[in-house]
Design a protein around this motif. Structure first.
Motif, short mmCIF file in Angstrom:
data_model
loop_
_atom_site.label_atom_id
_atom_site.label_comp_id
_atom_site.label_asym_id
_atom_site.label_seq_id
_atom_site.Cartn_x
_atom_site.Cartn_y
_atom_site.Cartn_z
N GLU A 134 0.34 -0.63 0.12
CA GLU A 134 0.20 -0.39 0.30
C GLU A 134 0.91 1.28 0.00
O GLU A 134 2.19 0.85 0.52
CB GLU A 134 -0.96 -0.04 1.02
N LEU A 135 -0.04 2.45 -0.46
CA LEU A 135 1.35 4.08 -0.33
C LEU A 135 0.46 4.47 0.36
O LEU A 135 -1.01 4.79 0.06
CB LEU A 135 0.59 4.33 -2.17
N ASP A 136 1.23 5.24 0.68
CA ASP A 136 0.67 6.51 2.23
C ASP A 136 0.11 7.50 1.49
O ASP A 136 0.32 7.59 0.19
CB ASP A 136 0.80 6.32 3.13
N ASP A 137 -0.61 8.63 2.32
CA ASP A 137 -0.73 9.82 1.84
C ASP A 137 0.70 10.65 1.07
O ASP A 137 -0.01 11.76 -0.10
CB ASP A 137 -1.66 10.66 2.72
N GLU A 138 1.36 10.59 1.13
CA GLU A 138 2.73 10.98 0.95
C GLU A 138 3.54 9.89 0.51
O GLU A 138 4.95 10.10 -0.49
CB GLU A 138 3.81 11.33 2.29
N ASP A 139 2.76 9.03 -0.45
CA ASP A 139 3.99 7.64 -1.79
C ASP A 139 4.73 7.24 -0.87
O ASP A 139 5.48 7.31 -1.33
CB ASP A 139 3.87 8.70 -2.57
N ASN A 140 5.41 6.91 -0.03
CA ASN A 140 5.76 5.51 1.06
C ASN A 140 4.70 4.66 0.63
O ASN A 140 3.93 4.56 1.11
CB ASN A 140 6.01 6.48 2.36
N HIS A 190 4.20 0.97 1.74
CA HIS A 190 4.06 0.14 3.40
C HIS A 190 3.85 -1.34 3.06
O HIS A 190 3.25 -1.61 1.60
CB HIS A 190 3.46 0.34 4.16
N ALA A 208 1.84 -4.60 3.74
CA ALA A 208 0.88 -4.97 4.69
C ALA A 208 1.01 -5.50 5.61
O ALA A 208 0.19 -5.85 6.11
CB ALA A 208 -0.31 -4.65 3.55
#
Length: 62
Positions: free
Chosen positions: A25-31, A33, A35
């Protein structure tokens, strides 16, 4: 098996997310992760595809 991410190489382009969105998954800052710490046996084929398709070779299975 576990997914190892080389964050120095990862561009967070999301190809892995498109292939296995329940694992990556990508977070809101495009990092990026991962899962699931351990890849479930029934998801291994898709994760192997995601690793192979990574354009920066930032993913590997261990």
């Amino acid at each position: 098996m576990k997914v190892i991410v080389d964050f120095d190489q990862c561009e967070a382009n999301g190809i892995c997310v498109g292939i296995a969105p329940d694992i990556f998954e990508l977070d809101d800052e495009d990092n990026l992760h991962v899962a699931a710490a351990d890849v479930p046996e029934d998801r291994l084929a898709d994760v192997e595809t995601a690793v192979a398709q990574c354009p920066k070779a930032a993913l590997r299975l261990q």
